[in-house]
Design a protein around this motif. Structure first.
Motif, PDB file in Angstrom:
ATOM      1  N   ILE A 131       0.843  -1.201   0.000  1.00  0.00           N
ATOM      2  CA  ILE A 131       0.000   0.000   0.000  1.00  0.00           C
ATOM      3  C   ILE A 131       0.875   1.248   0.000  1.00  0.00           C
ATOM      4  O   ILE A 131       0.677   2.168  -0.804  1.00  0.00           O
ATOM      5  CB  ILE A 131      -0.959   0.003   1.213  1.00  0.00           C
ATOM      6  N   LEU A 132       1.867   1.282   0.881  1.00  0.00           N
ATOM      7  CA  LEU A 132       2.769   2.445   0.951  1.00  0.00           C
ATOM      8  C   LEU A 132       3.500   2.657  -0.368  1.00  0.00           C
ATOM      9  O   LEU A 132       3.635   3.794  -0.838  1.00  0.00           O
ATOM     10  CB  LEU A 132       3.785   2.261   2.084  1.00  0.00           C
ATOM     11  N   GLU A 133       3.952   1.578  -0.959  1.00  0.00           N
ATOM     12  CA  GLU A 133       4.679   1.635  -2.227  1.00  0.00           C
ATOM     13  C   GLU A 133       3.795   2.220  -3.335  1.00  0.00           C
ATOM     14  O   GLU A 133       4.188   3.144  -4.043  1.00  0.00           O
ATOM     15  CB  GLU A 133       5.094   0.204  -2.585  1.00  0.00           C
ATOM     16  N   VAL A 134       2.591   1.676  -3.472  1.00  0.00           N
ATOM     17  CA  VAL A 134       1.684   2.118  -4.537  1.00  0.00           C
ATOM     18  C   VAL A 134       1.247   3.574  -4.321  1.00  0.00           C
ATOM     19  O   VAL A 134       1.268   4.376  -5.254  1.00  0.00           O
ATOM     20  CB  VAL A 134       0.466   1.172  -4.667  1.00  0.00           C
ATOM     21  N   LEU A 135       0.879   3.916  -3.097  1.00  0.00           N
ATOM     22  CA  LEU A 135       0.459   5.303  -2.837  1.00  0.00           C
ATOM     23  C   LEU A 135       1.594   6.281  -3.117  1.00  0.00           C
ATOM     24  O   LEU A 135       1.367   7.351  -3.704  1.00  0.00           O
ATOM     25  CB  LEU A 135      -0.037   5.477  -1.398  1.00  0.00           C
ATOM     26  N   GLY A 136       2.808   5.920  -2.722  1.00  0.00           N
ATOM     27  CA  GLY A 136       3.968   6.784  -2.966  1.00  0.00           C
ATOM     28  C   GLY A 136       4.261   6.967  -4.442  1.00  0.00           C
ATOM     29  O   GLY A 136       4.646   8.050  -4.880  1.00  0.00           O
ATOM     30  N   GLU A 137       4.066   5.904  -5.223  1.00  0.00           N
ATOM     31  CA  GLU A 137       4.324   5.976  -6.666  1.00  0.00           C
ATOM     32  C   GLU A 137       3.197   6.687  -7.415  1.00  0.00           C
ATOM     33  O   GLU A 137       3.442   7.479  -8.315  1.00  0.00           O
ATOM     34  CB  GLU A 137       4.494   4.571  -7.247  1.00  0.00           C
ATOM     35  N   GLU A 138       1.953   6.375  -7.060  1.00  0.00           N
ATOM     36  CA  GLU A 138       0.802   6.924  -7.779  1.00  0.00           C
ATOM     37  C   GLU A 138       0.484   8.371  -7.370  1.00  0.00           C
ATOM     38  O   GLU A 138      -0.109   9.103  -8.152  1.00  0.00           O
ATOM     39  CB  GLU A 138      -0.437   6.047  -7.541  1.00  0.00           C
ATOM     40  N   TYR A 139       0.837   8.752  -6.143  1.00  0.00           N
ATOM     41  CA  TYR A 139       0.494  10.073  -5.617  1.00  0.00           C
ATOM     42  C   TYR A 139       1.702  10.735  -4.948  1.00  0.00           C
ATOM     43  O   TYR A 139       1.627  11.138  -3.786  1.00  0.00           O
ATOM     44  CB  TYR A 139      -0.663   9.957  -4.612  1.00  0.00           C
ATOM     45  N   PRO A 140       2.807  10.888  -5.687  1.00  0.00           N
ATOM     46  CA  PRO A 140       4.019  11.432  -5.043  1.00  0.00           C
ATOM     47  C   PRO A 140       3.839  12.861  -4.530  1.00  0.00           C
ATOM     48  O   PRO A 140       4.485  13.253  -3.552  1.00  0.00           O
ATOM     49  CB  PRO A 140       5.068  11.370  -6.161  1.00  0.00           C
ATOM     50  N   GLU A 141       2.951  13.621  -5.170  1.00  0.00           N
ATOM     51  CA  GLU A 141       2.738  15.002  -4.720  1.00  0.00           C
ATOM     52  C   GLU A 141       1.879  15.050  -3.461  1.00  0.00           C
ATOM     53  O   GLU A 141       1.887  16.039  -2.737  1.00  0.00           O
ATOM     54  CB  GLU A 141       2.091  15.843  -5.839  1.00  0.00           C
ATOM     55  N   VAL A 142       1.162  13.986  -3.175  1.00  0.00           N
ATOM     56  CA  VAL A 142       0.278  13.918  -2.010  1.00  0.00           C
ATOM     57  C   VAL A 142       0.952  13.159  -0.871  1.00  0.00           C
ATOM     58  O   VAL A 142       0.935  13.580   0.280  1.00  0.00           O
ATOM     59  CB  VAL A 142      -1.056  13.228  -2.394  1.00  0.00           C
ATOM     60  N   VAL A 143       1.558  12.022  -1.204  1.00  0.00           N
ATOM     61  CA  VAL A 143       2.200  11.184  -0.189  1.00  0.00           C
ATOM     62  C   VAL A 143       3.686  11.560  -0.144  1.00  0.00           C
ATOM     63  O   VAL A 143       4.547  10.857  -0.659  1.00  0.00           O
ATOM     64  CB  VAL A 143       1.971   9.684  -0.473  1.00  0.00           C
ATOM     65  N   THR A 144       3.926  12.700   0.478  1.00  0.00           N
ATOM     66  CA  THR A 144       5.290  13.199   0.678  1.00  0.00           C
ATOM     67  C   THR A 144       5.969  12.314   1.725  1.00  0.00           C
ATOM     68  O   THR A 144       5.300  11.508   2.388  1.00  0.00           O
ATOM     69  CB  THR A 144       5.239  14.649   1.192  1.00  0.00           C
ATOM     70  N   PRO A 145       7.272  12.456   1.913  1.00  0.00           N
ATOM     71  CA  PRO A 145       7.926  11.639   2.951  1.00  0.00           C
ATOM     72  C   PRO A 145       7.273  11.785   4.331  1.00  0.00           C
ATOM     73  O   PRO A 145       7.096  10.788   5.033  1.00  0.00           O
ATOM     74  CB  PRO A 145       9.365  12.175   2.947  1.00  0.00           C
TER      75      PRO A 145
END
Length: 179
Positions: A131-145
C-alpha cells in the motif's frame, strides 16, 4: 524479497505510538485525494501484491490460478475485493478520531481473516508495505515523505491490532508440510 509460506513462524510486532493530530490530518487529507480513484488504486495494490508476492494468491480461490496481469485486472472478483479493501481503509481513515469504531472495524477484519479465511497475519504487514509503495508511486505530490511516515505509523497500528485479534481468537498457523 518474496517470503515462502512457513518461512516465518510468527509475527512479532511492537505497539506503535498513537497518531498525533497532525498525522491524522495528513492521512485524512492524502486519503481524500487517493479515494477519488478508489477502485483503480485498490486494483493496483492487489495486483502489486500478487505480482511481488505470488504466494499471497493462495487465499483467493476465485482468481488464484490467473497468471496474466491483464486478466487479473479485469477480474470482477478481484475488483470486488479491491473495493472491500479500500472501503475498510476508508472507514478507518474517516474514523481516526473514533478509537471504538477503528477497533470495531479491525476486529471484524481480523476475525474474518483469522477464522474464516485462515490468512497468515504476516500478509497484513506485506500488504501494508505494498500500500505504501503504490500510494507513494501513484500520488508522489500527495504522499510526501512526512505523509508517508504518518501512513507507515497507521499501517503499523493496523498490523499490530490485527495480530492482537489473531492472538485473542487463538489463531494458529497451519502446520507446514515436511514432505
Amino acid at each position: 524479497m518474496e517470503r515462502k509460506q512457513g518461512e516465518v513462524d510468527h509475527l512479532e510486532l511492537e505497539r506503535p505510538s498513537p497518531l498525533t493530530d497532525k498525522e491524522r490530518v495528513m492521512i485524512q487529507d492524502s486519503w481524500a485525494k487517493v479515494f477519488q480513484n478508489c477502485e483503480d488504486v485498490g486494483v493496483a495494490i492487489l495486483i502489486r501484491l500478487f505480482v511481488n508476492f505470488p504466494i499471497s494468491k493462495q487465499y483467493f480461490s476465485q482468481f488464484k490460478h490467473i497468471e496474466d496481469v491483464r486478466e487479473l485486472e479485469q477480474s470482477s472478483q478481484l475488483r470486488k475485493h479491491a473495493h472491500r479493501v479500500m472501503g475498510a481503509i476508508n472507514t478507518l481513515v474517516e474514523n481516526l478520531d473514533n478509537a471504538e469504531k477503528v477497533a470495531s472495524v479491525l476486529k471484524l477484519v481480523g476475525k474474518a481473516h483469522a477464522l474464516k479465511h485462515n490468512v497468515d497475519p504476516m500478509y497484513f504487514k506485506i500488504l501494508s508495505g505494498v500500500i505504501l509503495e503504490v500510494l507513494g508511486e501513484e500520488y508522489p505530490e500527495v504522499v510526501t515523505p512526512e505523509v508517508g511516515t504518518a501512513w507507515t505509523k497507521l499501517l503499523a497500528t493496523l498490523c499490530y491490532s490485527v495480530k492482537a485479534i489473531y492472538d485473542e481468537v487463538g489463531w494458529t498457523p497451519p502446520s507446514a508440510s515436511t514432505g
